[in-house]
Design a protein around this motif. Sequence first.
Motif, mmCIF file in Angstrom:
data_model
loop_
_atom_site.group_PDB
_atom_site.id
_atom_site.type_symbol
_atom_site.label_atom_id
_atom_site.label_comp_id
_atom_site.label_asym_id
_atom_site.label_seq_id
_atom_site.Cartn_x
_atom_site.Cartn_y
_atom_site.Cartn_z
ATOM 1 N N ASP A 1 67.661 -10.080 -101.501
ATOM 2 C CA ASP A 1 66.305 -10.469 -101.104
ATOM 3 C C ASP A 1 65.301 -9.392 -101.485
ATOM 4 O O ASP A 1 64.199 -9.684 -101.954
ATOM 5 N N GLU A 2 65.672 -8.146 -101.270
ATOM 6 C CA GLU A 2 64.795 -7.035 -101.626
ATOM 7 C C GLU A 2 64.552 -7.003 -103.121
ATOM 8 O O GLU A 2 63.435 -6.810 -103.574
ATOM 9 N N MET A 3 65.595 -7.205 -103.897
ATOM 10 C CA MET A 3 65.465 -7.145 -105.352
ATOM 11 C C MET A 3 64.562 -8.257 -105.887
ATOM 12 O O MET A 3 63.824 -8.041 -106.846
ATOM 13 N N LYS A 4 64.581 -9.410 -105.260
ATOM 14 C CA LYS A 4 63.671 -10.496 -105.647
ATOM 15 C C LYS A 4 62.222 -10.073 -105.430
ATOM 16 O O LYS A 4 61.362 -10.316 -106.273
ATOM 17 N N ARG A 5 61.945 -9.447 -104.282
ATOM 18 C CA ARG A 5 60.589 -9.006 -103.971
ATOM 19 C C ARG A 5 60.137 -7.917 -104.939
ATOM 20 O O ARG A 5 59.016 -7.933 -105.435
ATOM 21 N N GLU A 6 61.006 -6.982 -105.231
ATOM 22 C CA GLU A 6 60.678 -5.908 -106.159
ATOM 23 C C GLU A 6 60.370 -6.478 -107.546
ATOM 24 O O GLU A 6 59.380 -6.103 -108.179
ATOM 25 N N LYS A 7 61.190 -7.390 -108.016
ATOM 26 C CA LYS A 7 60.984 -8.001 -109.332
ATOM 27 C C LYS A 7 59.657 -8.746 -109.372
ATOM 28 O O LYS A 7 58.920 -8.667 -110.357
ATOM 29 N N GLN A 8 59.338 -9.464 -108.293
ATOM 30 C CA GLN A 8 58.085 -10.225 -108.238
ATOM 31 C C GLN A 8 56.879 -9.282 -108.314
ATOM 32 O O GLN A 8 55.928 -9.534 -109.035
#
Length: 72
Positions: A58-65
């Motif tokens: 979930d964190e990695m999705k936010r960072e990528k966004q």
Amino acid sequence: MYTFYVLYSEKYEKIYIVYTSNIEQRLLSHNELGTKGYTLRYRPWKLIYTKSFLLKSDEMKREKQLKSAKGR
């Protein structure tokens, strides 16, 4: 628990986006203890945003966004 955070170097007008599982230690490293790397060059850093996640994915999705042109 993973913490996504954004640092800002007012002096150099730089933004640094990353995550960690130990925010206190990472902030200390960015501003005082670190001896090499990107964040060393642009000290001092101010913490301007944090968000905690239970799952790393979930964190990695936010960072990528946020790192994408759409997120900025």
